[in-house]
Design a protein around this motif. Structure first.
Motif, short mmCIF file in Angstrom:
data_model
loop_
_atom_site.label_atom_id
_atom_site.label_comp_id
_atom_site.label_asym_id
_atom_site.label_seq_id
_atom_site.Cartn_x
_atom_site.Cartn_y
_atom_site.Cartn_z
N GLU A 63 -73.26 45.68 74.02
CA GLU A 63 -73.44 46.67 72.95
C GLU A 63 -74.62 46.66 72.41
OE1 GLU A 63 -70.38 48.30 69.40
OE2 GLU A 63 -70.14 46.47 70.31
N ASN A 64 -75.16 45.50 71.78
CA ASN A 64 -76.02 45.47 71.07
C ASN A 64 -77.30 45.81 71.62
OD1 ASN A 64 -74.97 44.66 68.78
ND2 ASN A 64 -75.30 42.43 69.32
N LEU A 74 -77.69 48.02 74.17
CA LEU A 74 -77.62 49.42 74.59
C LEU A 74 -78.10 50.16 73.32
CD1 LEU A 74 -74.69 49.81 77.09
CD2 LEU A 74 -76.87 49.90 77.48
N CYS A 75 -77.52 49.61 72.14
CA CYS A 75 -77.87 50.43 70.93
C CYS A 75 -79.37 50.22 70.46
CB CYS A 75 -76.82 49.86 69.67
SG CYS A 75 -75.33 50.11 69.90
N TYR A 123 -81.66 51.98 73.41
CA TYR A 123 -81.49 53.31 74.19
C TYR A 123 -82.65 54.24 74.08
CZ TYR A 123 -80.09 58.43 74.26
OH TYR A 123 -79.67 59.26 74.91
N CYS A 133 -74.79 54.74 77.64
CA CYS A 133 -74.24 54.84 76.33
C CYS A 133 -73.09 55.94 76.00
CB CYS A 133 -75.51 55.17 75.46
SG CYS A 133 -76.70 53.74 75.44
N PRO A 176 -70.44 51.27 75.24
CA PRO A 176 -70.64 50.58 73.90
C PRO A 176 -69.17 50.79 73.23
CG PRO A 176 -72.54 51.81 74.05
CD PRO A 176 -71.63 52.10 75.08
N GLU A 177 -68.59 51.55 73.35
CA GLU A 177 -66.78 51.88 72.84
C GLU A 177 -66.12 50.70 73.73
OE1 GLU A 177 -63.49 54.91 72.84
OE2 GLU A 177 -65.24 55.76 72.33
N CYS A 187 -67.06 47.99 75.06
CA CYS A 187 -67.49 46.70 74.68
C CYS A 187 -66.73 46.24 73.25
CB CYS A 187 -68.84 46.52 74.59
SG CYS A 187 -69.54 46.24 76.15
#
Length: 83
Positions: free
Chosen positions: A27-28, A30-31, A34, A49, A53-54, A56
């Protein structure tokens, strides 16, 4: 992009990998990455994305890892189809 795909592949293939740690790390990543991924391949960046992320963020300690992996695998296959 390749780093994210390799991270996911490794998690799906390794039964001993910590799902909580993976979910936070992915998650981290990908954020934070991006924009870099989007420059390389905008369609893949959006696919990575969109749901991951959701998924995770929703994983909690004690949850069924197999259900989590199934959700991750589904999204991973969608992304691979774009590569």
């Amino acid at each position: 992009m390749n780093e994210a795909l390799e991270m996911i592949k490794s998690f799906l293939e390794d039964d001993g990998e910590d799902a909580v740690s993976f979910s936070i790390t992915l998650e981290n990543y990908l954020c934070d990455s991006y924009d870099v991924i989007a420059k390389e391949n905008p369609e893949v960046a959006d696919a990575l994305c969109e749901e991951l992320p959701e998924i995770c963020a929703s994983f909690e300690t004690g949850a069924d890892v197999n259900v989590f992996k199934k959700k991750i695998r589904t999204e991973y296959r969608k992304v691979l189809a774009l590569v």
